[in-house]
Design an enzyme around this catalytic site. Structure first.
Site, PDB file in Angstrom:
ATOM      1  CB  SER A 124      -1.597 -25.351  23.145  1.00 49.41           C
ATOM      2  OG  SER A 124      -0.267 -25.046  23.470  1.00 49.41           O
ATOM      3  CB  CYS A 125      -3.589 -25.978  18.518  1.00 51.68           C
ATOM      4  SG  CYS A 125      -4.674 -26.818  17.376  1.00 51.68           S
ATOM      5  N   PRO A 126      -6.483 -26.335  20.253  1.00 54.15           N
ATOM      6  CG  PRO A 126      -8.703 -27.159  20.080  1.00 54.15           C
ATOM      7  CD  PRO A 126      -7.378 -27.375  20.811  1.00 54.15           C
ATOM      8  CG  LEU A 127      -7.693 -24.294  24.525  1.00 56.40           C
ATOM      9  CD1 LEU A 127      -7.045 -24.169  25.892  1.00 56.40           C
ATOM     10  CD2 LEU A 127      -9.186 -24.546  24.702  1.00 56.40           C
TER      11      LEU A 127
END
Lengths: 156, 75
Positions: free
Chosen positions: B13-16
């Site tokens: 998920s964000c920000p990965l």
């Protein structure tokens, strides 16, 4: 083009409020920003070597989605905070959201600078040995020195 | 499309996806192409924003079976 800059003041030490500074810090660094995060008051908890004491409480937090509606009287019971924290961490993991440790490490790898507010470190009688080694210490003037020249400046 | 390196960002998920894309590009040389596979629908807008802000061109993006595939060229 000059490097863009972002400064964040992190003042909260709960699990939910720990995410925004680390998410925005790591993302801005990935976009090429020079980033500093100034940790003050309860935000200092996010600089501890061990982040396991960073928790979330359902108490006085009516916006927190709960699997079942829970009266405030129940939320007060011993162990509810630990349970809510465990459930939130499971939820974060299930949705592929990075842990705080991982996001903090990504910030450090990307040279995001962490400044701990010296005044609040002294106020709460914290030992520097409780914090990760990469922390620098400074006051409001130190923050202004960087923040005065930023493109984005946030208070969390 | 030809690519030089692949990043599996499935389940992240964000920000990965963005942060891992940046890290992968850092290990590549100019004009090489990185293929990123993500399952995060938010990464569609984010990857375009990343490309625009960092100047690494987003050559193409496609969606199939709930997966988003991006080709980013290192500037």
């Amino acid at each position: 083009m000059a490097t863009k800059k972002m400064a964040i003041i992190a003042t909260k030490g709960t699990l939910d409020m720990a995410y925004p500074p680390f998410i925005l810090g790591s993302t801005a660094a990935a976009l090429g920003y020079d980033v500093q995060i100034f940790f003050t008051f309860y935000g200092l908890q996010l600089l501890r070597k061990d982040l396991s004491s960073v928790m979330i409480s359902p108490l006085a937090n009516p916006a927190m989605p709960m699997p079942v509606p829970m009266p405030v009287m129940v939320q007060m019971l011993p162990g509810m905070e630990s349970m809510a924290t465990m459930m939130m961490k499971q939820k974060l993991k299930k949705h592929g959201v990075a842990s705080l440790e991982e996001l903090r490490n990504l910030c450090l790898e990307a040279d995001v600078k962490f400044i701990a507010c010296q005044m609040t470190v002294d106020l709460f009688e914290f030992e520097k040995s409780e914090f990760i080694d990469q922390v620098e210490y400074g006051g409001a003037a130190t923050f202004m020195g960087f923040a005065g020249d930023t493109d984005i400046c946030l208070f969390v | 499309m030809n690519f030089d390196k692949e990043l599996n960002a499935r389940g992240m998920s964000c920000p990965l996806p963005i942060v891992k894309t940046k890290k992968a590009l850092a290990e590549m040389t100019s004009n090489q192409v990185l293929k990123v596979i993500s399952t995060d629908c938010g990464s569609v807008k984010d990857m375009a924003a990343f490309a625009e802000q960092t100047g690494n061109p987003l050559l193409s993006q496609e969606e199939a079976n709930g997966e988003y595939v991006f080709y980013v060229k290192k500037k």
